[in-house]
Design an enzyme around this catalytic site. Structure first.
Site, PDB file in Angstrom:
ATOM      1  N   LYS A 162     -13.762  -0.002  -4.459  1.00  0.00           N
ATOM      2  CA  LYS A 162     -14.886   0.214  -3.529  1.00  0.00           C
ATOM      3  C   LYS A 162     -16.007   0.992  -4.222  1.00  0.00           C
ATOM      4  O   LYS A 162     -17.186   0.671  -4.066  1.00  0.00           O
ATOM      5  CB  LYS A 162     -14.406   0.961  -2.266  1.00  0.00           C
ATOM      6  CG  LYS A 162     -13.566   0.091  -1.315  1.00  0.00           C
ATOM      7  CD  LYS A 162     -13.151   0.867  -0.047  1.00  0.00           C
ATOM      8  CE  LYS A 162     -12.364  -0.015   0.928  1.00  0.00           C
ATOM      9  NZ  LYS A 162     -11.876   0.670   2.120  1.00  0.00           N
ATOM     10  N   HIS A 189       8.653 -27.034   4.440  1.00  0.00           N
ATOM     11  CA  HIS A 189       7.976 -28.230   3.948  1.00  0.00           C
ATOM     12  C   HIS A 189       7.373 -28.035   2.564  1.00  0.00           C
ATOM     13  O   HIS A 189       6.631 -28.885   2.088  1.00  0.00           O
ATOM     14  CB  HIS A 189       6.903 -28.652   4.956  1.00  0.00           C
ATOM     15  CG  HIS A 189       7.488 -28.935   6.311  1.00  0.00           C
ATOM     16  ND1 HIS A 189       7.987 -30.168   6.660  1.00  0.00           N
ATOM     17  CD2 HIS A 189       7.716 -28.123   7.360  1.00  0.00           C
ATOM     18  CE1 HIS A 189       8.475 -30.107   7.891  1.00  0.00           C
ATOM     19  NE2 HIS A 189       8.320 -28.871   8.335  1.00  0.00           N
ATOM     20  N   GLU A 239       0.809  -1.228   0.000  1.00  0.00           N
ATOM     21  CA  GLU A 239       0.000   0.000   0.000  1.00  0.00           C
ATOM     22  C   GLU A 239       0.841   1.276   0.000  1.00  0.00           C
ATOM     23  O   GLU A 239       0.542   2.212  -0.730  1.00  0.00           O
ATOM     24  CB  GLU A 239      -0.969   0.013   1.196  1.00  0.00           C
ATOM     25  CG  GLU A 239      -2.063  -1.044   1.081  1.00  0.00           C
ATOM     26  CD  GLU A 239      -3.175  -0.849   2.116  1.00  0.00           C
ATOM     27  OE1 GLU A 239      -3.276  -1.685   3.019  1.00  0.00           O
ATOM     28  OE2 GLU A 239      -3.918   0.128   2.031  1.00  0.00           O
TER      29      GLU A 239
HETATM   30  O1  PA5 Z   1      -5.099   0.839   4.986  1.00  0.00           O
HETATM   31  C1  PA5 Z   1      -6.053   0.955   4.231  1.00  0.00           C
HETATM   32  O2  PA5 Z   1      -6.396   2.040   3.742  1.00  0.00           O
HETATM   33  C2  PA5 Z   1      -6.912  -0.257   3.911  1.00  0.00           C
HETATM   34  O3  PA5 Z   1      -6.194  -1.445   4.107  1.00  0.00           O
HETATM   35  C3  PA5 Z   1      -8.189  -0.228   4.775  1.00  0.00           C
HETATM   36  O4  PA5 Z   1      -7.855  -0.458   6.119  1.00  0.00           O
HETATM   37  C4  PA5 Z   1      -9.201  -1.287   4.287  1.00  0.00           C
HETATM   38  O5  PA5 Z   1      -9.608  -1.001   2.965  1.00  0.00           O
HETATM   39  C5  PA5 Z   1     -10.454  -1.344   5.191  1.00  0.00           C
HETATM   40  O6  PA5 Z   1     -11.009  -0.084   5.420  1.00  0.00           O
HETATM   41  P1  PA5 Z   1     -11.388   0.312   6.935  1.00  0.00           P
HETATM   42  O7  PA5 Z   1     -10.095   0.280   7.688  1.00  0.00           O
HETATM   43  O8  PA5 Z   1     -11.943   1.691   6.858  1.00  0.00           O
HETATM   44  O9  PA5 Z   1     -12.366  -0.694   7.396  1.00  0.00           O
END
Ligand code: PA5
Length: 336
Positions: A328, A237, A221
């Site tokens: 999303k 393994h 990310e």
């Molecule tokens: O770090 C991020 O932006 C994502 O991994 C979010 O955590 C993920 O999409 C889930 O969203 P939320 O944390 O608002 O539930």
């Protein structure tokens, strides 16, 4: 201030976040469960799900009940009125977590919500459920790991499933990170320079798997790059057999803990020897700290710093996750 600089500020604030999270947890009200709790299920995705992986690893020797993390829409059949069900979503609007939350209600589980706002907090207030509201306004849920992790430990503590020692260890972990922050940043810069244009492969022991997952997710990310991880002994393994020819693009990174058993240490040495014959580069990091919590937090902090330096090296913005937003939005447009 560039977006990448903002993420550096958030990473630098992690030790302080742990302490702030402890203060929030101390003030939280969790009502006693109506039924005995026989198991715990945590629903959370991405940056809001990883905290549960750490908690599951930390409480293994103490919790009388299993702690299972679920990352998807559907619940296992065993979630029932004897389950503590925690819904964790920083935004409070993640659809998989909301789907799990609705099923928690149908199953009559003891529900606790952890979120900064959104539909989750709205629903918890409306239905009179327990919730802990996290500080809002962060541009990045993954930068809020300290909040979600600490609150889960408080929920368990307040329901009598664990004592307070893990919380104390998080307090001392915060001091450890403050003390070593400059050295951690220096090491992170060196590692980032070696991996930013390669495919990092992270190896560690089973107990530290959450750290390897965290590192992989942060490279994905923040660094916008692919990465994989595996754990020892399991990879001995299967995956080990894949190391048979030169892999010059791969940068192998071993995360080591003094707490690993002698047998696992030996396995790691032999694994390093095999991997080292074929990987483009091989690095090793020894965790600092006196217990699992301190060592895990030390490695998390290192991972977070590496990921922001990788973003710099790759010339990308550590905060933006346009492709996740696109996905999303597309799902929202498609309806249910
Ligand atoms: O770090 C991020 O932006 C994502 O991994 C979010 O955590 C993920 O999409 C889930 O969203 P939320 O944390 O608002 O539930």
């Amino acid at each position: 201030m560039t977006q990448s600089k903002d993420m550096k500020d958030l990473v630098a604030g992690f030790p302080a976040q742990l302490l702030e999270a402890i203060e929030i947890g101390e003030q939280a009200n969790i009502s006693p469960a109506k039924n005995p709790i026989h198991k715990v299920y945590v629903a959370g995705m991405g940056g809001s799900g990883i905290g549960a992986d750490f908690v599951a690893s930390f409480i293994r020797e103490e919790s009388p009940v299993p702690y299972v993390t679920g990352k998807g829409y559907e619940l296992p059949a065993w979630v029932d009125e004897n389950t503590l069900a925690i819904a964790s979503s920083y935004s409070g609007n993640t659809e998989e977590t909301l789907s799990s939350f609705n099923q928690f209600l149908e199953k009559g589980a003891k529900v606790v919500c952890l979120a900064s706002g959104g539909k989750l907090i709205e629903a918890a207030k409306e239905k009179g459920l327990d919730y802990i509201q996290l500080p809002g306004g962060s541009p990045s849920p993954r930068a809020c790991l300290g909040y979600s992790l600490v609150q889960q430990l408080f929920v368990l503590n307040k329901l009598g499933l664990i004592g307070a020692s893990l919380i104390d260890q998080l307090r001392s972990a915060s001091a450890l990170l403050e003390k070593h922050q400059e050295a951690v940043k220096g090491r992170a810069q060196q590692i980032a320079a070696l991996i930013y244009d390669r495919l990092p492969v992270i190896y560690t022991s089973g107990r530290l798997e959450p750290v390897a997952i965290r590192m992989r997710q942060q490279f994905n990310e923040n660094g916008k790059m692919l990465c994989w991880h595996h754990v020892i002994p399991e990879m001995n393994h299967n995956e080990l057999v894949g190391w048979r020819q030169e892999q010059s693009r791969i940068a192998a990174l071993f995360l080591r803990s003094s707490l690993d058993s002698a047998r696992n240490q030996l396995r790691t040495e032999i694994t390093k020897e095999v991997v080292g014959n074929f990987a483009g580069s091989l690095m090793e990091v020894q965790a600092k700290g006196e217990n699992l919590v301190e060592q895990a937090m030390y490695l998390v902090h290192l991972a977070d710093w590496i990921s922001v330096y990788v973003a710099d090296q790759r010339g990308v913005d550590a905060i933006e996750i346009k492709v996740i937003d696109y996905l999303k939005d597309s799902l929202a447009k498609a309806g249910e």
